[in-house]
Design an enzyme around this catalytic site. Structure first.
Site, PDB file in Angstrom:
ATOM      1  N   SER A  61       0.754  -1.115   0.024  1.00 34.62           N
ATOM      2  CA  SER A  61      -0.032  -0.057   0.199  1.00 34.62           C
ATOM      3  C   SER A  61       0.548   1.027  -0.059  1.00 34.62           C
ATOM      4  O   SER A  61       0.777   2.341  -0.174  1.00 34.62           O
ATOM      5  CB  SER A  61      -0.950  -0.223   1.448  1.00 34.62           C
ATOM      6  OG  SER A  61       0.006  -0.446   2.436  1.00 34.62           O
ATOM      7  N   LYS A 102       1.696   4.382   6.701  1.00 29.71           N
ATOM      8  CA  LYS A 102       0.194   5.327   5.974  1.00 29.71           C
ATOM      9  C   LYS A 102       1.585   6.278   5.587  1.00 29.71           C
ATOM     10  O   LYS A 102       1.722   7.004   6.623  1.00 29.71           O
ATOM     11  CB  LYS A 102      -0.668   5.314   6.353  1.00 29.71           C
ATOM     12  CG  LYS A 102      -1.911   4.013   6.137  1.00 29.71           C
ATOM     13  CD  LYS A 102      -2.041   3.374   5.043  1.00 29.71           C
ATOM     14  CE  LYS A 102      -2.566   2.016   5.115  1.00 29.71           C
ATOM     15  NZ  LYS A 102      -2.358   1.181   3.781  1.00 29.71           N
TER      16      LYS A 102
END
Length: 258
Positions: A61, A102
């Site tokens: 991701s 993230k």
């Protein structure tokens, strides 16, 4: 007398010296170099262990910044130290029961929306994101303007079409945001493979100050300097012994006859 001769043999090498090889000054300096090297080497490792935590990133991701399976070093920080553009490690049980990695794109009080000509907008300003895969938009689909509550963060993965991030939780009670207190660390570098320090997210500079890099470069420099001093100090003894043996060989002459 009467034609007799006296023969005297000169000891090879000028005699036997069973003391330490090398000068006393050299021995002291080599010992000091080893001692200082150990302090720097071990001190660097201890400092690094206190300041940093290693993580293995399980998903893609954050590609291309961090690939699946990469090992990263993340600086232990308090959530209040997080800035826009930081890549952070956090844990929010409404997202997953495991640490996640993230990028912070907005902080408390910010408004964030997507997309304007394929670019993210924070506080009405278009943000340039060079860390995204070449030719990809900031999001595969638009999302409405979100106002980030105070004390919370809005996070996205760099692989925007393959990341379960704030955009996947917009309907949650917190509107896809995560508490600052959920942040455990800020990623400083990818150490395996050795991609080095993360580049600074300059696209967020117009919105406020960026985070300063952690002390990783200093820690590495201390460890390397310590290792060099240990090797140099330890090499003095063998070097001095070889030099003394060389001098002894060159100083050996024929047997004297008188």
């Amino acid at each position: 007398m009467g034609g007799e001769s006296t023969t005297r043999t000169v000891p090879r090498g000028g005699g036997t010296n069973k003391g330490p090889v090398g000068s006393r000054t050299g021995q002291r300096l080599s010992g000091l170099a080893v001692a200082l090297g150990l302090v720097l080497f071990l001190g660097g490792f201890v400092w690094g262990a206190v300041v940093y935590r290693p993580y293995t990133v399980p998903t893609s991701s954050m590609t291309p910044t961090i690939d699946a399976g990469d090992r990263v070093l993340a600086q232990r920080i308090d959530g209040t130290d997080v800035r826009r553009g930081d890549v952070v490690v956090f844990k929010d049980t409404t997202w997953a029961d495991a640490p996640m990695v993230k990028r912070v794109v907005a902080v408390g009080g910010d408004t964030v929306a997507c997309c304007q000509e394929g670019k993210l907008k924070v506080n009405g300003k278009v943000v340039d994101e060079p860390y995204l895969p070449d030719g990809t938009p900031a999001e595969i689909s638009n999302f409405p303007t979100v106002t980030v509550p105070e004390g919370r963060l809005f996070l996205l993965g760099d692989e925007r079409d393959n990341s379960v991030d704030s955009t996947a939780h917009l309907t949650d009670a917190a509107g896809g945001t995560v508490s600052r207190g959920a942040v455990d660390a800020r990623v400083d570098a990818v150490v395996w493979p050795m991609n080095g320090m993360l580049e600074r997210p300059t696209g967020f500079e117009t919105l406020g100050g960026l985070s300063s890099p952690g002390p990783l470069r200093t820690v590495v420099a201390l460890v390397i300097a310590g290792a060099v001093l240990i090797l140099v100090g330890a090499a003095y003894g063998p070097f001095a012994k070889r030099a003394a043996a060389s001098r002894a060989r060159t100083g050996t002459g024929p047997t004297g006859v008188r």
